[in-house]
Design an enzyme around this catalytic site. Structure first.
Site, mmCIF file in Angstrom:
data_model
loop_
_atom_site.group_PDB
_atom_site.id
_atom_site.type_symbol
_atom_site.label_atom_id
_atom_site.label_comp_id
_atom_site.label_asym_id
_atom_site.label_seq_id
_atom_site.Cartn_x
_atom_site.Cartn_y
_atom_site.Cartn_z
ATOM 1 N N HIS A 62 5.215 -21.058 0.717
ATOM 2 C CA HIS A 62 5.760 -22.144 1.531
ATOM 3 C C HIS A 62 5.268 -22.041 2.972
ATOM 4 O O HIS A 62 4.701 -21.035 3.366
ATOM 5 C CB HIS A 62 7.294 -22.176 1.482
ATOM 6 N N HIS A 64 6.413 -22.819 7.077
ATOM 7 C CA HIS A 64 7.418 -23.141 8.095
ATOM 8 C C HIS A 64 6.674 -23.638 9.318
ATOM 9 O O HIS A 64 5.754 -22.966 9.800
ATOM 10 C CB HIS A 64 8.202 -21.890 8.524
ATOM 11 N N TYR A 125 13.782 -17.203 13.511
ATOM 12 C CA TYR A 125 13.836 -17.322 12.045
ATOM 13 C C TYR A 125 12.432 -17.422 11.455
ATOM 14 O O TYR A 125 12.091 -16.737 10.496
ATOM 15 C CB TYR A 125 14.664 -18.555 11.660
ATOM 16 N N GLN A 129 9.836 -14.166 9.210
ATOM 17 C CA GLN A 129 9.695 -14.408 7.778
ATOM 18 C C GLN A 129 9.144 -13.197 7.038
ATOM 19 O O GLN A 129 9.590 -12.874 5.949
ATOM 20 C CB GLN A 129 8.793 -15.622 7.515
#
Length: 143
Positions: A62, A64, A125, A129
C-alpha cells in the site's frame, strides 16, 4: 508551528489530505525498483498539479501519501490522478505488473482531511510505517 496558508483569487486555504491506496488483491508488488519509481512518479504528478507532498511512504502492499492541495481538487480527484498516472507508467515500464495483476490498483482508496488530527500526528504515523512489527518481514524498501 506556523501555519502555512496559500492564496488564490477566491480566498485563502490550507488543505491537507491523507490518502492511502493498495495494489489489486493487496499484492506486495511495490518493492525495489517499482517502489522507487512509484515515489518518483507521485512526486512528479504532485509537482505538475502544484500540490505539496508533506509525507510519502511506499509500503510493499500500500501507499501512504500526505499532501497539501488546492481547494478545487476533491479527494477523489487527487486519489485518481495519482492512481491513473502511476498505473499507466508503471505497467508500461514493469511488464511483470501486467502479468500478475489485471489492474495495478484496487478501485478503492482511503482519504481523510487533516483537520481532526494534527499534521504532526499524520506525518509521524506515515514516517513510522516501517517500525510496525507486522511489516518488518516484507523485505524492506530496498527489496
Amino acid at each position: 508551528m506556523t501555519r502555512k496558508v496559500r492564496r488564490f483569487s477566491g480566498g485563502v486555504y490550507d488543505l491537507g489530505l491523507h490518502v492511502v491506496w493498495c495494489p489489486k488483491y493487496r499484492r506486495p508488488v511495490l518493492v525495489g525498483r517499482v517502489a522507487a519509481r512509484l515515489e518518483e512518479l507521485i512526486r512528479a504528478k504532485a509537482d505538475e498539479k502544484g500540490w505539496e507532498v508533506i509525507a510519502l511512504e511506499v509500503m510493499p502492499d500500500h501507499v501512504h501519501l500526505f499532501l497539501k492541495h488546492d481547494p478545487k481538487a476533491s479527494a477523489s480527484y487527487v486519489a485518481n490522478q495519482f492512481k491513473g498516472f502511476t498505473s499507466r507508467v508503471l505497467r508500461s515500464e514493469f511488464p511483470h505488473l501486467k502479468s500478475r495483476l489485471p489492474t495495478l490498483w484496487s478501485s478503492s482508496y482511503f482519504a481523510a482531511s487533516v483537520g481532526a488530527v494534527s499534521e504532526a500526528t499524520v506525518r509521524r504515523y506515515i514516517d513510522t510505517q516501517w517500525e510496525r512489527p507486522w511489516k518488518k518481514d516484507t523485505g524492506g524498501k530496498g527489496a
